[in-house]
Write a protein that holds these residues in place. Structure first.
Motif, PDB file in Angstrom:
ATOM      1  N   ASP A   3      13.044  12.638 -10.681  1.00 56.71           N
ATOM      2  CA  ASP A   3      12.276  11.390 -10.742  1.00 56.71           C
ATOM      3  C   ASP A   3      12.329  10.927  -9.019  1.00 56.71           C
ATOM      4  N   LEU A   4      11.498  10.730  -8.424  1.00 53.03           N
ATOM      5  CA  LEU A   4      11.255  10.370  -7.173  1.00 53.03           C
ATOM      6  C   LEU A   4      11.107   8.775  -6.939  1.00 53.03           C
ATOM      7  N   GLY A   5      11.134   8.088  -7.935  1.00 52.70           N
ATOM      8  CA  GLY A   5      10.916   6.749  -8.155  1.00 52.70           C
ATOM      9  C   GLY A   5       9.248   5.985  -8.097  1.00 52.70           C
ATOM     10  N   SER A   6       9.266   5.028  -7.662  1.00 57.17           N
ATOM     11  CA  SER A   6       8.057   4.509  -7.829  1.00 57.17           C
ATOM     12  C   SER A   6       6.990   4.954  -7.030  1.00 57.17           C
ATOM     13  N   PHE A   7       5.769   5.217  -7.462  1.00 65.12           N
ATOM     14  CA  PHE A   7       4.601   5.865  -6.406  1.00 65.12           C
ATOM     15  C   PHE A   7       4.411   4.814  -5.236  1.00 65.12           C
ATOM     16  N   ARG A   8       4.635   5.210  -4.038  1.00 63.63           N
ATOM     17  CA  ARG A   8       4.490   4.358  -2.751  1.00 63.63           C
ATOM     18  C   ARG A   8       3.746   5.055  -1.569  1.00 63.63           C
ATOM     19  N   TYR A   9       3.938   6.361  -1.660  1.00 64.85           N
ATOM     20  CA  TYR A   9       3.408   6.812  -0.386  1.00 64.85           C
ATOM     21  C   TYR A   9       2.771   8.321  -0.699  1.00 64.85           C
ATOM     22  N   THR A  17       2.563  -1.774  -5.532  1.00 62.78           N
ATOM     23  CA  THR A  17       1.934  -2.088  -6.860  1.00 62.78           C
ATOM     24  C   THR A  17       2.502  -3.645  -7.073  1.00 62.78           C
ATOM     25  N   SER A  18       1.480  -4.434  -7.595  1.00 66.43           N
ATOM     26  CA  SER A  18       2.027  -5.868  -8.234  1.00 66.43           C
ATOM     27  C   SER A  18       1.055  -6.140  -9.505  1.00 66.43           C
ATOM     28  N   PRO A  19       1.599  -7.282 -10.006  1.00 67.64           N
ATOM     29  CA  PRO A  19       0.919  -7.708 -11.217  1.00 67.64           C
ATOM     30  C   PRO A  19      -0.705  -7.758 -11.279  1.00 67.64           C
ATOM     31  N   THR A  20      -1.034  -8.011  -9.836  1.00 67.79           N
ATOM     32  CA  THR A  20      -2.650  -8.024  -9.815  1.00 67.79           C
ATOM     33  C   THR A  20      -3.180  -6.504  -9.819  1.00 67.79           C
ATOM     34  N   GLY A  21      -2.782  -5.586  -9.400  1.00 62.69           N
ATOM     35  CA  GLY A  21      -2.806  -4.191  -9.399  1.00 62.69           C
ATOM     36  C   GLY A  21      -2.505  -3.265  -8.198  1.00 62.69           C
ATOM     37  N   TYR A  22      -3.303  -2.382  -7.810  1.00 59.73           N
ATOM     38  CA  TYR A  22      -2.871  -1.207  -6.894  1.00 59.73           C
ATOM     39  C   TYR A  22      -3.356  -1.570  -5.504  1.00 59.73           C
ATOM     40  N   PHE A  23      -2.716  -1.841  -4.448  1.00 63.43           N
ATOM     41  CA  PHE A  23      -3.172  -1.896  -3.097  1.00 63.43           C
ATOM     42  C   PHE A  23      -2.839  -0.693  -2.237  1.00 63.43           C
ATOM     43  N   LEU A  24      -4.148  -0.010  -1.941  1.00 62.23           N
ATOM     44  CA  LEU A  24      -4.193   1.134  -1.342  1.00 62.23           C
ATOM     45  C   LEU A  24      -4.498   0.920   0.188  1.00 62.23           C
ATOM     46  N   SER A  25      -3.745   1.575   1.116  1.00 60.93           N
ATOM     47  CA  SER A  25      -4.069   1.476   2.527  1.00 60.93           C
ATOM     48  C   SER A  25      -3.483   2.551   3.224  1.00 60.93           C
ATOM     49  N   GLN A  26      -3.933   2.641   4.420  1.00 60.99           N
ATOM     50  CA  GLN A  26      -3.454   3.702   5.332  1.00 60.99           C
ATOM     51  C   GLN A  26      -2.968   3.086   6.819  1.00 60.99           C
ATOM     52  N   THR A  27      -2.090   2.229   6.628  1.00 58.51           N
ATOM     53  CA  THR A  27      -2.018   1.422   8.029  1.00 58.51           C
ATOM     54  C   THR A  27      -0.933   2.238   8.854  1.00 58.51           C
ATOM     55  N   LYS A  28      -0.144   2.873   8.293  1.00 57.62           N
ATOM     56  CA  LYS A  28       0.570   3.871   9.248  1.00 57.62           C
ATOM     57  C   LYS A  28      -0.298   5.166   9.963  1.00 57.62           C
ATOM     58  N   TYR A  29      -1.026   5.589   9.262  1.00 60.46           N
ATOM     59  CA  TYR A  29      -1.859   6.502   9.516  1.00 60.46           C
ATOM     60  C   TYR A  29      -2.954   5.781  10.534  1.00 60.46           C
TER      61      TYR A  29
END
Length: 243
Positions: A3-9, A17-29
């Motif tokens: 188990d790698l934990g929560s999906f983050r990267y 992940t939040s109650p609102t939904g999923y926020f997708l970004s590529q800030t580091k990239y």
């Protein structure tokens, strides 16, 4: 397995992940792209492309070494996975990777400075919206001054979430605005059909037709008209496809 934990990267895409939904970004990239371009100042611009800007293969002076231009444009192509706001300008810049000129390089720098001001922007996949599919499409008739081909653009929403977008040059030269607009409508219809098939594989079924929003009255009237006249014969295949 472990188990790698929560999906983050994943593959440069950051997921929050939040109650609102999923926020997708590529800030580091995106930061890595700016670092690779050696942009050390904090200058930003409000838009990635000037209004009504047109480009050709002979704008400005050819670059002596186009390697950096090609690398940056290639990186921006992958950045459009979560940044639909730069899809059109990346589509333009990608057409000149074989022989970029100084004007194309200036536009690329303008796009990178626009990214500086939008690094924290995210793509929201809402958890509370319904599963209603709708799409929008448009076209720029003869917008390319080099070959006078038109550009089709489309975006599809599932509820409040933007799930698909595209900017692509049409394969043939349109004889009229109606033809260019109707071909864009056909491309959007193809995307709608593909998304519905994909969602059906995920057990998301639709009982109602998917609305396609368009602003060109000529293209809309051709879609409603069951008779094909001589002036619309060149788009007859697209007419049958949309129907």
């Amino acid at each position: 397995m472990k188990d790698l934990g929560s999906f983050r990267y994943f593959l440069g895409i950051e997921v929050v992940t939040s109650p609102t939904g999923y926020f997708l970004s590529q800030t580091k990239y995106a930061c890595d792209i700016l670092s690779h371009a050696n942009l050390t100042d904090d200058k930003i611009v409000d838009t990635s492309l000037e209004l009504h800007a047109k480009f050709s293969a002979f704008d400005g002076v050819p670059l002596e070494d186009p390697t950096l231009y090609r690398e940056l444009v290639g990186c921006l192509v992958y950045l459009t996975v979560t940044c639909p706001n730069i899809s059109y300008v990346v589509h333009i810049l990608s057409q000149f990777v074989y022989a970029p000129c100084s004007t194309h390089w200036a536009t690329l720098l303008c796009t990178l400075r626009y990214l500086c001001g939008t690094l924290l922007h995210c793509l929201l996949l809402s958890a509370s919206s319904d599963l209603t599919l709708r799409a929008y499409a448009n076209a720029d008739w003869a917008g390319d001054i080099s070959d006078r081909k038109s550009t089709s653009v489309l975006c599809a929403f599932l509820g409040d979430s933007l799930i698909s977008w595209k900017s692509k040059k049409q394969s043939v030269v349109a004889h009229s605005t109606a033809e260019a607009e109707y071909r864009a409508m056909a491309h959007a219809t193809f995307k709608i059909v593909w998304v519905r098939w994909l969602l059906s594989d995920m057990d998301v079924s639709f009982s109602d037709p998917t609305p396609l929003y368009y602003d060109n009255q000529s293209a809309i009237q051709i879609a409603y008209n069951s008779l094909f006249y001589k002036r619309t014969k060149h788009v007859e295949i697209d007419c049958h496809f949309v129907k």
